[in-house]
Write an enzyme that holds these catalytic residues in place. Structure first.
Site, PDB file in Angstrom:
ATOM      1  N   GLY A  46       0.812  -1.218   0.000  1.00  0.00           N
ATOM      2  CA  GLY A  46       0.000   0.000   0.000  1.00  0.00           C
ATOM      3  C   GLY A  46       0.840   1.260   0.000  1.00  0.00           C
ATOM      4  O   GLY A  46       0.571   2.217  -0.730  1.00  0.00           O
ATOM      5  N   CYS A  47       1.870   1.269   0.816  1.00  0.00           N
ATOM      6  CA  CYS A  47       2.730   2.452   0.921  1.00  0.00           C
ATOM      7  C   CYS A  47       3.516   2.666  -0.369  1.00  0.00           C
ATOM      8  O   CYS A  47       3.766   3.805  -0.769  1.00  0.00           O
ATOM      9  CB  CYS A  47       3.657   2.323   2.127  1.00  0.00           C
ATOM     10  N   THR A  48       3.889   1.568  -1.016  1.00  0.00           N
ATOM     11  CA  THR A  48       4.585   1.670  -2.295  1.00  0.00           C
ATOM     12  C   THR A  48       3.665   2.287  -3.333  1.00  0.00           C
ATOM     13  O   THR A  48       4.051   3.203  -4.066  1.00  0.00           O
ATOM     14  CB  THR A  48       5.080   0.283  -2.758  1.00  0.00           C
TER      15      THR A  48
END
Length: 158
Positions: A46-48
Site C-alpha cells: 500500500g505504501c509503495t
C-alpha cells in the site's frame, strides 16, 4: 493519542532526516505549499502504491506550487532502499521516535483486521505558504488517494 489537526491550525514544525541522512525542516518550505503525508512503512504494498502515485504526479503538483514530503517511522537507510527500489522522487523523511507523527495526530489507535491496534494512521496534510494547515485528511486510502487529492485541489491533469 494527540488531537487531530484542523484546517486553520498551524502545522507542527519538524526537522527530520531524509533518505540520505540530511535534515529537512518544514520551515524550509516557507513561502511554498507543501503536501505532508504519513504512511506506515516503506517497502509495503500500500505504501509503495501511494509513494509511486505521488512520484507519478510530482510534476503536476510542483507545477501548481506544491512540494511533497512523505513521513514514516522507518530509519533513513530503509527509506533509501525504498527510494532506489521504486525510483521515487518524493522527499521521504524518517520519524523513528514518532514525535512528528504524534504531533500531526497521525499515530494512535486504529482498527486493523477487526482489531484495535496502535500504529500509523495514513494521513495527508496540505500546508499553505505561511505554515497553516489548509486540509487535514485522516484514514486515507493508499490507492486512489493522490488522484482524489488532485481533484479536490482542483489541479488540472493532462
Amino acid at each position: 493519542m494527540s488531537d487531530r489537526l484542523q484546517a486553520g491550525d498551524t502545522a507542527p514544525a519538524f526537522t527530520l532526516s531524509d533518505a540520505d541522512g540530511k535534515d529537512v525542516s518544514l520551515s524550509g518550505y516557507a513561502g511554498r505549499k507543501v503536501i505532508v503525508y504519513f504512511y506506515p512503512a516503506a517497502l509495503t504494498p500500500g505504501c509503495t502504491k501511494q509513494a509511486c502515485d505521488f512520484t507519478d504526479n510530482l510534476d503536476l503538483l510542483a507545477g501548481a506550487g506544491y512540494d511533497v514530503v512523505g513521513i514514516s517511522p522507518d530509519k533513513p537507510e530503509k527509506l533509501g532502499k525504498f527510494r532506489e527500489k521504486e525510483s521515487l522522487t518524493v522527499t521521504l523523511l524518517a520519524d523513528p521516535d514518532k514525535s512528528t507523527l504524534e504531533a500531526y495526530g497521525a499515530f494512535g489507535e486504529k482498527t486493523m483486521y477487526g482489531k484495535t491496534v496502535k500504529g500509523v494512521i495514513r494521513s495527508t496534510f496540505v500546508v499553505d505558504e505561511s505554515g497553516k494547515v489548509e486540509r487535514a485528511l485522516y484514514n486515507v486510502r493508499a490507492t486512489g488517494h493522490v488522484a482524489k487529492l488532485i481533484k479536490d485541489l482542483k489541479l488540472e491533469t493532462a
